[in-house]
Design a protein around this motif. Sequence first.
Motif, PDB file in Angstrom:
ATOM      1  N   GLU A   1      -5.667   7.570  16.156  1.00 16.53           N
ATOM      2  CA  GLU A   1      -4.499   7.402  15.300  1.00 16.53           C
ATOM      3  C   GLU A   1      -3.421   8.368  15.781  1.00 16.53           C
ATOM      4  O   GLU A   1      -3.691   9.561  15.979  1.00 16.53           O
ATOM      5  CB  GLU A   1      -4.852   7.677  13.840  1.00 16.53           C
TER       6      GLU A   1
ATOM      7  N   ILE B   1      -7.856  11.415   4.306  1.00 20.07           N
ATOM      8  CA  ILE B   1      -8.256  12.301   5.395  1.00 20.07           C
ATOM      9  C   ILE B   1      -7.342  13.511   5.274  1.00 20.07           C
ATOM     10  O   ILE B   1      -6.114  13.365   5.259  1.00 20.07           O
ATOM     11  CB  ILE B   1      -8.064  11.627   6.762  1.00 20.07           C
TER      12      ILE B   1
ATOM     13  N   ASP C   1      -9.073   9.048  -1.661  1.00 28.29           N
ATOM     14  CA  ASP C   1     -10.030   9.492  -0.633  1.00 28.29           C
ATOM     15  C   ASP C   1      -9.308   9.690   0.699  1.00 28.29           C
ATOM     16  O   ASP C   1      -9.534   8.974   1.660  1.00 28.29           O
ATOM     17  CB  ASP C   1     -11.192   8.493  -0.484  1.00 28.29           C
TER      18      ASP C   1
ATOM     19  N   ILE D   1       1.991   6.239  11.102  1.00 26.86           N
ATOM     20  CA  ILE D   1       0.829   6.191  11.999  1.00 26.86           C
ATOM     21  C   ILE D   1       0.745   4.876  12.756  1.00 26.86           C
ATOM     22  O   ILE D   1       0.895   3.800  12.174  1.00 26.86           O
ATOM     23  CB  ILE D   1      -0.476   6.402  11.201  1.00 26.86           C
TER      24      ILE D   1
ATOM     25  N   LYS E   1     -14.871   0.734  12.698  1.00 27.61           N
ATOM     26  CA  LYS E   1     -15.989   1.398  13.378  1.00 27.61           C
ATOM     27  C   LYS E   1     -16.065   0.932  14.833  1.00 27.61           C
ATOM     28  O   LYS E   1     -17.127   0.990  15.451  1.00 27.61           O
ATOM     29  CB  LYS E   1     -17.299   1.115  12.635  1.00 27.61           C
TER      30      LYS E   1
ATOM     31  N   TYR F   1     -12.533  13.989   5.841  1.00 29.17           N
ATOM     32  CA  TYR F   1     -12.540  12.913   4.839  1.00 29.17           C
ATOM     33  C   TYR F   1     -12.974  13.555   3.525  1.00 29.17           C
ATOM     34  O   TYR F   1     -14.042  14.177   3.467  1.00 29.17           O
ATOM     35  CB  TYR F   1     -13.523  11.820   5.278  1.00 29.17           C
TER      36      TYR F   1
ATOM     37  N   TYR G   1       0.878  -1.175   0.000  1.00 28.53           N
ATOM     38  CA  TYR G   1       0.000   0.000   0.000  1.00 28.53           C
ATOM     39  C   TYR G   1       0.909   1.216   0.000  1.00 28.53           C
ATOM     40  O   TYR G   1       1.799   1.326   0.865  1.00 28.53           O
ATOM     41  CB  TYR G   1      -0.836  -0.072   1.276  1.00 28.53           C
TER      42      TYR G   1
ATOM     43  N   TYR H   1      -0.062  10.096  14.799  1.00 25.30           N
ATOM     44  CA  TYR H   1       0.790  10.427  13.655  1.00 25.30           C
ATOM     45  C   TYR H   1       2.198  10.679  14.204  1.00 25.30           C
ATOM     46  O   TYR H   1       2.497  11.766  14.679  1.00 25.30           O
ATOM     47  CB  TYR H   1       0.276  11.682  12.949  1.00 25.30           C
TER      48      TYR H   1
ATOM     49  N   TRP I   1      -9.459   3.256  10.657  1.00 19.92           N
ATOM     50  CA  TRP I   1     -10.184   2.527   9.615  1.00 19.92           C
ATOM     51  C   TRP I   1     -10.926   1.324  10.187  1.00 19.92           C
ATOM     52  O   TRP I   1     -10.806   0.204   9.705  1.00 19.92           O
ATOM     53  CB  TRP I   1      -9.209   2.126   8.519  1.00 19.92           C
TER      54      TRP I   1
ATOM     55  N   GLU J   1      -0.401   4.431   5.396  1.00 21.06           N
ATOM     56  CA  GLU J   1      -1.260   5.602   5.149  1.00 21.06           C
ATOM     57  C   GLU J   1      -0.326   6.812   5.161  1.00 21.06           C
ATOM     58  O   GLU J   1      -0.141   7.466   6.184  1.00 21.06           O
ATOM     59  CB  GLU J   1      -2.333   5.708   6.244  1.00 21.06           C
TER      60      GLU J   1
ATOM     61  N   SER K   1      -3.659  12.455   4.291  1.00 19.68           N
ATOM     62  CA  SER K   1      -3.352  11.095   4.733  1.00 19.68           C
ATOM     63  C   SER K   1      -3.968  10.133   3.727  1.00 19.68           C
ATOM     64  O   SER K   1      -5.147   9.786   3.797  1.00 19.68           O
ATOM     65  CB  SER K   1      -3.921  10.877   6.140  1.00 19.68           C
ATOM     66  N   ILE K   2      -3.140   9.695   2.778  1.00 19.86           N
ATOM     67  CA  ILE K   2      -3.678   9.130   1.529  1.00 19.86           C
ATOM     68  C   ILE K   2      -3.904   7.621   1.551  1.00 19.86           C
ATOM     69  O   ILE K   2      -3.244   6.876   2.258  1.00 19.86           O
ATOM     70  CB  ILE K   2      -2.775   9.483   0.324  1.00 19.86           C
ATOM     71  N   ALA K   3      -4.841   7.213   0.686  1.00 18.29           N
ATOM     72  CA  ALA K   3      -5.031   5.811   0.324  1.00 18.29           C
ATOM     73  C   ALA K   3      -4.028   5.476  -0.788  1.00 18.29           C
ATOM     74  O   ALA K   3      -3.183   6.306  -1.146  1.00 18.29           O
ATOM     75  CB  ALA K   3      -6.468   5.588  -0.127  1.00 18.29           C
TER      76      ALA K   3
ATOM     77  N   PHE L   1     -12.731  12.870  14.548  1.00 20.19           N
ATOM     78  CA  PHE L   1     -12.116  13.649  13.476  1.00 20.19           C
ATOM     79  C   PHE L   1     -11.583  15.004  13.938  1.00 20.19           C
ATOM     80  O   PHE L   1     -11.569  15.981  13.186  1.00 20.19           O
ATOM     81  CB  PHE L   1     -13.054  13.785  12.265  1.00 20.19           C
TER      82      PHE L   1
HETATM   83  N1  THG Z   1      -6.713   6.954   8.525  1.00 13.83           N
HETATM   84  C1  THG Z   1      -5.740   7.768   8.065  1.00 13.83           C
HETATM   85  N2  THG Z   1      -5.394   7.801   6.785  1.00 13.83           N
HETATM   86  C2  THG Z   1      -6.016   6.982   5.907  1.00 13.83           C
HETATM   87  C3  THG Z   1      -7.056   6.129   6.321  1.00 13.83           C
HETATM   88  C4  THG Z   1      -7.410   6.121   7.682  1.00 13.83           C
HETATM   89  N3  THG Z   1      -5.637   6.984   4.598  1.00 13.83           N
HETATM   90  C5  THG Z   1      -6.084   5.929   3.752  1.00 13.83           C
HETATM   91  C6  THG Z   1      -7.526   5.552   3.978  1.00 13.83           C
HETATM   92  N4  THG Z   1      -7.732   5.328   5.408  1.00 13.83           N
HETATM   93  C7  THG Z   1      -8.407   6.653   3.482  1.00 13.83           C
HETATM   94  N5  THG Z   1      -9.790   6.235   3.429  1.00 13.83           N
HETATM   95  C8  THG Z   1     -10.668   6.434   4.483  1.00 13.83           C
HETATM   96  C9  THG Z   1     -11.935   5.891   4.372  1.00 13.83           C
HETATM   97  C10 THG Z   1     -12.854   6.078   5.387  1.00 13.83           C
HETATM   98  C11 THG Z   1     -12.497   6.825   6.511  1.00 13.83           C
HETATM   99  C12 THG Z   1     -11.257   7.337   6.611  1.00 13.83           C
HETATM  100  C13 THG Z   1     -10.327   7.172   5.597  1.00 13.83           C
HETATM  101  C14 THG Z   1     -13.473   7.082   7.609  1.00 13.83           C
HETATM  102  N6  THG Z   1     -14.758   7.227   7.285  1.00 13.83           N
HETATM  103  C15 THG Z   1     -15.798   7.414   8.261  1.00 13.83           C
HETATM  104  C16 THG Z   1     -17.087   6.807   7.677  1.00 13.83           C
HETATM  105  O1  THG Z   1     -17.136   6.596   6.482  1.00 13.83           O
HETATM  106  O2  THG Z   1     -17.975   6.563   8.451  1.00 13.83           O
HETATM  107  C17 THG Z   1     -16.021   8.862   8.638  1.00 13.83           C
HETATM  108  C18 THG Z   1     -16.194   9.807   7.515  1.00 13.83           C
HETATM  109  C19 THG Z   1     -16.805  11.124   7.945  1.00 13.83           C
HETATM  110  O3  THG Z   1     -17.988  11.108   8.263  1.00 13.83           O
HETATM  111  O4  THG Z   1     -16.134  12.184   7.937  1.00 13.83           O
HETATM  112  O5  THG Z   1     -13.118   7.164   8.760  1.00 13.83           O
HETATM  113  O6  THG Z   1      -8.294   5.384   8.153  1.00 13.83           O
HETATM  114  N7  THG Z   1      -5.104   8.575   8.925  1.00 13.83           N
END
Ligand code: THG
Length: 369
Positions: free
Chosen positions: A204, A110, A108, A152, A199, A95, A32, A206, A197, A63, A122-124, A178
Amino acid sequence: MKNFSIIKSRRLRSTPYTDRIEAHGVSGYTVYNHMLLPVTFKSVEADYEHLKKFVQIWDVSAERQVEISGKDSAKLVQLMTCRDLSKSKVGRCYYAPLIDDDGCLVNDPIINKLADDKWWLSIADADVIFFAKGLAAGHKFDVKIHEPNVNILAIQGPLSDDLMAKLFGEEIRNLKFFNFKYFNFKGNNYFIARSGWSKQGGFEVYVEDNKAGQDLYDYLFEYGKEFNVRAGCPNLIERIESALLSYGSDFDNRDNPFEANFDKFINLDSDVNFLGKEKLKKIQKEGVSRKLMGVKIDHNKIDMYCEKTLLDDNNNIVGYVRSAAYSPTFKKVIGIAMINKPYWDSKHQFKIDINDKIFLGTVCDLPFI
Ligand code: THG
């Protein structure tokens, strides 16, 4: 499907925690952002059960952060996302889908706002840094763009607050979802966000200093014994149940943000400037012909390494499953699939071929729980 080991190299980067997670029994990696990301310890199912009850420490260094700073940094960050950041605040995490000139998804991340002129994306899994550098050069923006040494550690699971309060003090329980703040432990300051990542709740960290991160890793296990702490990682079953999307698996640069259900992060009515805005207005007006939905399949096993086609009784294409796993909670295979509009109604049954046998399934809304 046969699995092969991945040979490590400088190109396939290790993390400051790799030795530690290997000592804790990591049993599988994915790649990744050109970096090792653990995917299993005991087994995906055993890790899932533990994550939902206790607390886990995750090496999610993969990440990566794209740091954008300087006078035009806010302009550049806004240019890349369809989420309106004009009222964004320092100390918050956003996000935010990144969009290209065709209105298609690039990532997508953060987006963390560290200062009015300093941002961490903070990238995918995609090379956002070159996209950002290209835009900055083309627009002659006054910005600096680089990948800082940030690695992280995520603390995830229902007992995360108890563990973190034991190290950082009771105040950390008040950190809102957040939001991020700096917290001190044994003389080191740590950037900590309430995010992650899964629920199942958590934080996290950093980490900007390798030694401070490695020390923290060890202390989290020492202090976490009473909470049954374990090493863990993003869990395929949990994240599908929770509909946490994965760039490259569930959606990619051929999809637009409406198809990926990012509607609440698409702001087309304000006057901020971003790539693909007119394209997105057109898509919004016309509506989409497919979107990501959940699927449930009457089977107990699935291996995913490419899209799987879903067919109706007349062999018309219903859609494509992009991620899936057996869920012990639903006692079925559940998945995230791009479903064609005529089949959005949950009444439809589809057929799917898994290892040369046909199984039946239905479409449902996301998230599953
Ligand atoms: N944490 C951090 N960086 C990341 C991720 C992470 N980078 C890669 C990847 N994950 C990025 N993608 C996501 C996808 C979903 C969420 C965070 C990063 C997430 N979503 C919640 C949801 O969908 O319920 C909240 C979204 C909101 O309502 O704002 O948390 O995990 N540092």
